[in-house]
Write a protein that holds these residues in place. Structure first.
Motif, PDB file in Angstrom:
ATOM      1  N   ALA A  24     -20.966   2.948  10.415  1.00  0.00           N
ATOM      2  CA  ALA A  24     -19.514   2.806  10.439  1.00  0.00           C
ATOM      3  C   ALA A  24     -18.911   3.344   9.147  1.00  0.00           C
ATOM      4  O   ALA A  24     -19.488   3.193   8.061  1.00  0.00           O
ATOM      5  CB  ALA A  24     -19.124   1.344  10.617  1.00  0.00           C
ATOM      6  N   HIS A  25     -17.762   3.973   9.277  1.00  0.00           N
ATOM      7  CA  HIS A  25     -17.021   4.457   8.115  1.00  0.00           C
ATOM      8  C   HIS A  25     -16.425   3.273   7.366  1.00  0.00           C
ATOM      9  O   HIS A  25     -15.938   2.322   7.974  1.00  0.00           O
ATOM     10  CB  HIS A  25     -15.904   5.397   8.596  1.00  0.00           C
ATOM     11  N   VAL A  26     -16.478   3.312   6.044  1.00  0.00           N
ATOM     12  CA  VAL A  26     -15.869   2.257   5.236  1.00  0.00           C
ATOM     13  C   VAL A  26     -14.379   2.585   5.096  1.00  0.00           C
ATOM     14  O   VAL A  26     -14.027   3.584   4.465  1.00  0.00           O
ATOM     15  CB  VAL A  26     -16.521   2.162   3.842  1.00  0.00           C
ATOM     16  N   PRO A  27     -13.497   1.792   5.707  1.00  0.00           N
ATOM     17  CA  PRO A  27     -12.077   2.139   5.697  1.00  0.00           C
ATOM     18  C   PRO A  27     -11.495   2.111   4.289  1.00  0.00           C
ATOM     19  O   PRO A  27     -11.831   1.243   3.481  1.00  0.00           O
ATOM     20  CB  PRO A  27     -11.445   1.054   6.579  1.00  0.00           C
ATOM     21  N   GLY A  28     -10.658   3.106   4.030  1.00  0.00           N
ATOM     22  CA  GLY A  28      -9.997   3.165   2.733  1.00  0.00           C
ATOM     23  C   GLY A  28     -10.691   4.032   1.706  1.00  0.00           C
ATOM     24  O   GLY A  28     -10.222   4.128   0.566  1.00  0.00           O
ATOM     25  N   PHE A  29     -11.799   4.698   2.112  1.00  0.00           N
ATOM     26  CA  PHE A  29     -12.558   5.506   1.156  1.00  0.00           C
ATOM     27  C   PHE A  29     -12.920   6.853   1.767  1.00  0.00           C
ATOM     28  O   PHE A  29     -13.265   6.944   2.939  1.00  0.00           O
ATOM     29  CB  PHE A  29     -13.821   4.763   0.710  1.00  0.00           C
ATOM     30  N   GLY A  30     -12.840   7.897   0.932  1.00  0.00           N
ATOM     31  CA  GLY A  30     -13.082   9.250   1.404  1.00  0.00           C
ATOM     32  C   GLY A  30     -11.854   9.802   2.101  1.00  0.00           C
ATOM     33  O   GLY A  30     -10.966   9.072   2.530  1.00  0.00           O
ATOM     34  N   HIS A  31     -11.796  11.126   2.178  1.00  0.00           N
ATOM     35  CA  HIS A  31     -10.650  11.771   2.831  1.00  0.00           C
ATOM     36  C   HIS A  31     -11.103  13.088   3.441  1.00  0.00           C
ATOM     37  O   HIS A  31     -11.840  13.847   2.805  1.00  0.00           O
ATOM     38  CB  HIS A  31      -9.518  12.009   1.824  1.00  0.00           C
ATOM     39  N   ARG A  32     -10.678  13.336   4.663  1.00  0.00           N
ATOM     40  CA  ARG A  32     -11.099  14.548   5.356  1.00  0.00           C
ATOM     41  C   ARG A  32     -10.479  15.807   4.749  1.00  0.00           C
ATOM     42  O   ARG A  32     -10.928  16.919   5.015  1.00  0.00           O
ATOM     43  CB  ARG A  32     -10.718  14.464   6.835  1.00  0.00           C
ATOM     44  N   PHE A  33      -9.438  15.656   3.936  1.00  0.00           N
ATOM     45  CA  PHE A  33      -8.689  16.802   3.435  1.00  0.00           C
ATOM     46  C   PHE A  33      -8.751  16.903   1.909  1.00  0.00           C
ATOM     47  O   PHE A  33      -8.906  17.996   1.363  1.00  0.00           O
ATOM     48  CB  PHE A  33      -7.242  16.687   3.897  1.00  0.00           C
ATOM     49  N   HIS A  34      -8.631  15.777   1.219  1.00  0.00           N
ATOM     50  CA  HIS A  34      -8.574  15.784  -0.240  1.00  0.00           C
ATOM     51  C   HIS A  34      -9.918  15.378  -0.846  1.00  0.00           C
ATOM     52  O   HIS A  34     -10.423  14.294  -0.533  1.00  0.00           O
ATOM     53  CB  HIS A  34      -7.515  14.800  -0.745  1.00  0.00           C
ATOM     54  N   PRO A  35     -10.508  16.202  -1.721  1.00  0.00           N
ATOM     55  CA  PRO A  35     -11.700  15.753  -2.452  1.00  0.00           C
ATOM     56  C   PRO A  35     -11.408  14.482  -3.250  1.00  0.00           C
ATOM     57  O   PRO A  35     -12.226  13.572  -3.313  1.00  0.00           O
ATOM     58  CB  PRO A  35     -12.022  16.938  -3.368  1.00  0.00           C
ATOM     59  N   VAL A  36     -10.234  14.449  -3.860  1.00  0.00           N
ATOM     60  CA  VAL A  36      -9.726  13.244  -4.530  1.00  0.00           C
ATOM     61  C   VAL A  36      -8.279  13.078  -4.097  1.00  0.00           C
ATOM     62  O   VAL A  36      -7.453  13.966  -4.311  1.00  0.00           O
ATOM     63  CB  VAL A  36      -9.815  13.359  -6.066  1.00  0.00           C
TER      64      VAL A  36
END
Length: 272
Positions: free
Chosen positions: A144-156
């Motif tokens: 499962a993806h941890v909600p609130g972390f990582g972004h499909r578009f922005h490295p940061v």
């Protein structure tokens, strides 16, 4: 359900502690509206209606930071794209706005609520690193993806740092306790362990910290996200409507969506 039989039964049907309305009088949480106009901000009004009283100046500023940060993320965001398409179909702005807000579900728009639910649990942990490790182990076991972390578009995510800094300053000022901030930073730290590229928190994680520190319920945090994003949705719908375009679909004409069904075939006449 009992049938109302008295005037009190009828007036209690929509009983509310929010607004007190009678001819010539509008009181919101007890405050006459004429006293609120010019004295409080829109953010203060949102807090008042949701929480029952006016926020401190510091609480209001922190809430405003979160609301400002989440207003827009461009036409690639499904909620905004849908509102822009709706605006080219002859509907009113209110319908275009509702179309966009209606797409803010569990996958697109709901991660902040999901993240805050996790942070609420972690905020009271006696051993925060161990509690975070358990949460991450559970997510990994379920893939499962941890909600609130990582972004499909922005490295940061460029919204992370100013929001985290705002909460950090509010902790130093004694405005908030900092438990949600600590939990989120520990999640971020452990997510980065053993990776060549970190998994920084995104706008959902950063706003979840703000809403959690300010004492908002996780489900209400999604409502606040909708309130914020509706500004961007409205602006995009108005821009699209003003462009004069008509019936714009998800891809430009004359391109057509790729077809993956059977090759052309014909119905045989059973009488033949």
């Amino acid at each position: 359900m009992t049938t109302p039989t008295t005037i009190d039964d009828v007036t209690a049907w929509w009983a509310t502690g929010i607004s007190d309305i009678e001819p010539g009088v509008i009181r919101l949480r007890g405050y006459p509206v004429e006293q609120l106009i010019g004295a409080v901000s829109f953010v203060d009004m949102a807090w008042l209606l949701l929480r029952g009283d006016l926020p401190t100046r510091e609480e209001s500023a922190l809430l405003e930071h979160a609301l400002v940060a989440a207003v827009d993320h461009g036409p690639q965001a499904p909620s905004i794209a849908a509102a822009r398409m709706a605006a080219t179909c002859g509907v009113g702005l209110n319908t275009a706005l509702a179309t966009g807000v209606g797409l803010l579900g569990d996958v697109h728009g709901g991660a902040g609520q999901q993240c805050l639910a996790i942070l609420d649990d972690l905020a009271g942990a006696d051993d925060l690193p161990a509690a975070v490790a358990d949460v991450l182990a559970d997510h990994r076991a379920r893939r499962a993806h941890v909600p609130g972390f990582g972004h499909r578009f922005h490295p940061v995510d460029p919204r992370r740092d100013p929001l985290v800094a705002s909460v950090d300053a509010a902790v130093d000022a004694g405005t908030v306790a900092g438990r949600h901030l600590g939990a989120a930073l520990e999640l971020e730290r452990q997510l980065a362990e053993g990776r060549s590229r970190p998994v920084p928190m995104n706008i959902d994680g950063a706003t979840a910290i703000v809403y959690g520190e300010l004492g908002f319920d996780p489900e209400l945090s999604r409502g606040l996200f909708c309130l914020s994003r509706s500004v961007g949705i409205l602006a995009h719908a108005w821009e699209e409507r003003s462009s004069g375009g008509r019936i714009k679909g998800p891809i430009p004409r004359p391109l057509l969506a790729a077809y993956t069904g059977p090759a052309e075939r014909f119905v045989c006449d059973p009488r033949a």
